[in-house]
Write a protein that holds these residues in place. Structure first.
Motif, short mmCIF file in Angstrom:
data_model
loop_
_atom_site.label_atom_id
_atom_site.label_comp_id
_atom_site.label_asym_id
_atom_site.label_seq_id
_atom_site.Cartn_x
_atom_site.Cartn_y
_atom_site.Cartn_z
N GLU A 302 -17.44 -7.40 20.07
CA GLU A 302 -18.65 -7.05 19.31
C GLU A 302 -19.92 -7.71 19.84
O GLU A 302 -20.74 -8.18 19.05
N HIS A 321 -15.15 -0.56 13.71
CA HIS A 321 -14.78 -1.98 13.66
C HIS A 321 -15.83 -2.85 14.36
O HIS A 321 -16.36 -3.80 13.78
N GLU A 322 -16.14 -2.50 15.60
CA GLU A 322 -17.07 -3.35 16.37
C GLU A 322 -18.47 -3.36 15.77
O GLU A 322 -19.16 -4.37 15.80
N HIS A 325 -18.75 -5.60 12.81
CA HIS A 325 -18.92 -6.99 13.25
C HIS A 325 -20.40 -7.36 13.41
O HIS A 325 -20.73 -8.55 13.42
N GLU A 344 -12.69 -10.78 11.41
CA GLU A 344 -11.70 -9.75 11.72
C GLU A 344 -11.14 -9.04 10.48
O GLU A 344 -10.87 -7.84 10.52
N ALA A 347 -13.97 -6.64 9.51
CA ALA A 347 -14.11 -5.50 10.43
C ALA A 347 -12.92 -4.56 10.30
O ALA A 347 -13.06 -3.34 10.43
N TYR A 397 -6.37 -10.00 11.12
CA TYR A 397 -6.98 -8.68 10.99
C TYR A 397 -6.47 -7.97 9.72
O TYR A 397 -7.23 -7.65 8.81
ZN ZN Z 1 -12.75 -7.48 15.59
#
Ligand code: ZN
Ligand code: ARG
Length: 467
Positions: A302, A321-322, A325, A344, A347, A397
């Protein structure tokens, strides 16, 4: 900008405490100063970052020569002393250091492992600002596979370099305080052979200047950034710029091998950034985007304003996801790596929210699917304490994301989404801990939530769900 309090940060070399009225001892300390600690105070990464000062800005004036794989130039680090400093460290891995100066005066320095110790000509007074310049050159030596992290840092590629530094690979390309607890703004002035593109964080300060077969790109990141999110990715790239439908400036780039993905990367990143802005609060940076380089890193990172995808075609989920972040990790950064679920887990939960928003699986369904796997390894790794030798464990995660879903169900959608926005607003550009999040959750919901966070984040076994 220092996320830790200075007392903890410099615990390794605390100033001798003088009794009240003990003027002599105090002035003696002020005269001689105290060495800054060799680490910023993260118990899992004892030599990462440094104590005794707080970086405000990095100005990196660098050149890269692909044929010899040599990176050379000058890093100017503007910092403020948080103690009377007799000497201090910077993190730097490899390279030959040619000269170090402090406020323009040559300084003696020594090197040991990844620590560059600078002896300023005079003690730097607590609270005073100072500028360190380091002239250095050499062949970058990225960090290779320390446990399950793969290769990271400045990684030479066939057409330039792939630069992703989480957790502590910034030291493989510039000297600094390499820990997310000390964020700073950045200027990047990078010279490369003409035809090579330099992609760094933030904004270009003008068109690249080419002369004598070399081009210089000037990039500036004006928002505080953790060192691991800094990049100067180099190579042949196709670039597409513009604005998201919501008006946020966009920069997307792909290696020629991924040219066919440029429009998808551009359009998806724009759409996702706009949507997250409605869910998580206003986009915190000056632009958004993404980069696909032809280097199989096995991960995405990210990087602030420009997530990097390492040698694969990112699907919408990973882009979601990125870009999540950018709020969780980049704007709000961890103070200690053990709290990595704050990056994590959030995200990952964002991926589930994205699917839910787009008519895919509901977050509840995703949660139930993971929860029903009774013997999965996540039930043996409590995600609230990311382990230094296994920082990016799946549990950080998935079980991190599940924690947020359980919280959402407990406090209700209205409070949960208000919590996310309050969290990103209150700690914008700052550093955070899990405790800060638990306290805010309890405050906004008006109920004790210690049991929930304890079971989901800190207990090794699979939590029971009370219905
Ligand atoms: Zn991540
Ligand atoms: N933060 C990245 C992500 O999940 C993962 C980075 C992994 N870093 C590494 N050196 N393997 O988006």
């Amino acid at each position: 900008l220092l996320g830790l309090n200075a007392c903890t940060a410099s615990s390794g070399a605390a100033a001798p405490s003088a009794a009240p009225g003990d003027g002599n001892a105090q002035s003696a300390e002020a005269k001689s100063g105290t060495p800054g600690a060799a680490g910023i105070g993260d118990p899992d990464f004892p030599t990462d970052g440094n104590g005794g000062y707080d970086v405000g800005h990095y100005a990196l004036k660098l050149a890269y020569d692909p044929p010899t794989k040599t990176l050379s130039g000058t890093a100017t680090v503007t910092a403020q002393a948080v103690q009377n400093l007799s000497r201090f460290n910077l993190d730097l891995h490899g390279f030959t250091v040619r000269r170090v100066s402090v406020d323009g005066k040559a300084a003696k320095f020594t090197r040991e492992g990844d620590e560059l110790t600078v002896n300023p000509p005079a003690v730097i007074r607590r609270s005073s600002g100072f500028k360190v310049t380091v002239d250095y050159a050499g062949k970058p030596d990225p960090v290779r596979n320390s446990s399950n992290l793969g290769t990271y840092g400045f990684i030479p590629t066939k057409d330039g370099a792939f630069v992703t530094s989480e957790p502590n690979g910034a030291k493989t390309w510039f000297p600094g305080n390499d820990h997310p607890a000390d964020k700073a703004t950045f200027d990047f002035d990078v010279t490369v052979p003409a035809g090579t593109t330099v992609i760094a964080n933030g904004e270009l300060r003008g068109a690249p200047v080419t002369s004598g077969g070399r081009s210089t790109f000037a990039w500036r990141e004006t928002h505080p950034m953790a060192t691991y999110l800094a990049t100067i990715t180099l190579g042949k790239f196709d670039v597409r710029t513009g604005r998201t439908p919501g008006g946020i400036p966009m920069y997307a780039a792909t290696d020629p091998a991924f040219r066919h993905n440029l429009d998808f990367l551009y359009t998806t990143s724009a759409k996702v950034t706009d949507y997250w802005s409605t869910v998580f609060g206003p986009y915190p940076f000056s632009s958004t985007g993404g980069v696909i380089d032809d280097f199989s890193a096995g991960y995405a990172l990210e990087n602030q304003t420009k997530p990097m995808y390492g040698g694969f075609e990112p699907d919408t989920g990973i882009i979601a996801h990125e870009l999540a972040h950018q709020w969780f990790g980049d704007s709000l950064s961890v103070t200690r790596w053990k709290d990595l679920w704050l990056n994590e887990g959030f995200a990952t939960y964002a991926e589930w929210l994205w699917a839910e928003h787009n008519g895919g699986l509901t977050a509840e369904k995703t949660f139930q699917d993971y929860y029903s796997a009774k013997h999965a390894p996540i039930w043996r790794y409590p995600p609230g304490v990311a382990q230094r030798q296994d920082l990016f464990n799946t549990s950080v995660y998935l079980r991190g994301g599940m924690t947020l879903h359980v919280l959402r169900k407990r406090i209700g959608d209205e409070t949960f989404f208000k919590l996310l926005r309050t969290w990103t607003d209150q700690h914008k550009y700052g550093n955070v801990t899990t405790d800060d999040f638990i306290k805010l959750s309890e405050k906004l919901s008006g109920r004790p939530l210690g049991d929930l966070f304890d079971a989901w984040l800190y207990q090794p076994q699979r939590p029971e769900i009370s219905s």
